[in-house]
Design a protein around this motif. Structure first.
Motif, PDB file in Angstrom:
ATOM      1  N   ASN A  85      56.760 -46.196  -4.140  1.00 12.45           N
ATOM      2  CA  ASN A  85      55.955 -45.870  -2.959  1.00 12.45           C
ATOM      3  C   ASN A  85      55.517 -47.170  -2.313  1.00 12.45           C
ATOM      4  OD1 ASN A  85      55.896 -43.036  -3.337  1.00 12.45           O
ATOM      5  ND2 ASN A  85      54.378 -43.304  -4.935  1.00 12.45           N
ATOM      6  N   ARG A 102      58.630 -43.637   0.721  1.00 13.15           N
ATOM      7  CA  ARG A 102      59.403 -43.769  -0.524  1.00 13.15           C
ATOM      8  C   ARG A 102      60.573 -44.693  -0.216  1.00 13.15           C
ATOM      9  NH1 ARG A 102      57.641 -42.704  -5.113  1.00 13.15           N
ATOM     10  NH2 ARG A 102      59.694 -42.264  -5.947  1.00 13.15           N
ATOM     11  N   TYR A 125      53.216 -42.388   3.135  1.00 13.25           N
ATOM     12  CA  TYR A 125      54.037 -41.699   2.127  1.00 13.25           C
ATOM     13  C   TYR A 125      55.465 -42.222   2.184  1.00 13.25           C
ATOM     14  CZ  TYR A 125      49.979 -38.654   2.169  1.00 13.25           C
ATOM     15  OH  TYR A 125      48.700 -38.192   2.124  1.00 13.25           O
ATOM     16  N   SER A 141      62.325 -41.859   2.581  1.00 11.96           N
ATOM     17  CA  SER A 141      61.593 -40.846   3.351  1.00 11.96           C
ATOM     18  C   SER A 141      60.224 -41.403   3.722  1.00 11.96           C
ATOM     19  CB  SER A 141      61.418 -39.568   2.528  1.00 11.96           C
ATOM     20  OG  SER A 141      60.633 -39.836   1.382  1.00 11.96           O
ATOM     21  N   SER A 161      62.895 -46.156  -7.512  1.00 16.78           N
ATOM     22  CA  SER A 161      62.215 -45.534  -6.391  1.00 16.78           C
ATOM     23  C   SER A 161      60.725 -45.897  -6.456  1.00 16.78           C
ATOM     24  CB  SER A 161      62.404 -44.017  -6.499  1.00 16.78           C
ATOM     25  OG  SER A 161      61.718 -43.382  -5.455  1.00 16.78           O
TER      26      SER A 161
END
Length: 187
Positions: free
Chosen positions: A177, A164, A162, A119, A175
């Protein structure tokens, strides 16, 4: 300021559009395009961009008045790893066509295994509409994002943040950033 090694780092100096400036790093003249200096460095370290007012008015530059306006200090660092990319780029200028064709964000990494973007947000900043923020719950550009890109003016800033991503490390998916990546839109 910060520069990334091996990247087209874009730097806008106030008043660039209204007057002729010359940018130099060491002996080299820094290329300019669409109101930005394009700074390219090959290794980490400290760099100084000397910005001169060019008042040559078409004269031979050697005897024309050239005034030093400012010296900007930059630190060059390696590109983060992993990093997000679109159309194979993580910085610099990007065309509407490249963005429309790319369709999605990808993960570039030299050290880690394959990864995919889960995302991200896209922020479009341009003079006409101000700031527009759109969210994708996948790694794909949404139809709204594509429409916003189509309508955006050349010179707009496009920021992906942002972000991910799922990265493979020793067989397991983790996961993470990823750092933001930004571009200047060109036709």
């Amino acid at each position: 300021g910060r520069l990334y090694v091996g990247c087209d780092n874009l730097y806008h100096y106030r008043g660039m559009s209204s007057r002729k400036l010359i940018g130099k790093m060491g002996e080299g003249v820094v290329e300019q395009k669409n109101g930005f200096f394009i700074i390219h460095v090959e290794r980490p370290g400290k760099y100084v961009l000397s910005i001169y007012n060019d008042m040559t008015g078409g004269q031979n530059a050697s005897n024309a008045p050239v005034t030093l306006l400012e010296e900007k200090l930059f630190e060059a660092v390696e590109m983060p790893d992993p990093v997000a990319a679109i159309a194979g780029k993580s910085c610099g200028f990007i065309s509407k066509k490249e963005l429309q064709t790319a369709d999605s964000l990808s993960v570039i990494s030299k050290r880690k295994g394959a990864g995919r973007v889960l995302s991200f947000n896209m922020v479009l900043v341009n003079g006409k509409f101000g700031r527009r923020e759109l969210e994708s719950k996948t790694g794909m550009l949404t139809p709204e994002m594509k429409a916003a890109i189509r309508l955006a003016d050349s010179g707009s800033t496009i920021l992906f943040e942002y972000i991910r991503a799922l990265i493979r490390v020793r067989g397991a998916g983790i996961s993470v950033n990823l750092p933001s990546v930004s571009f200047i839109l060109e036709d």
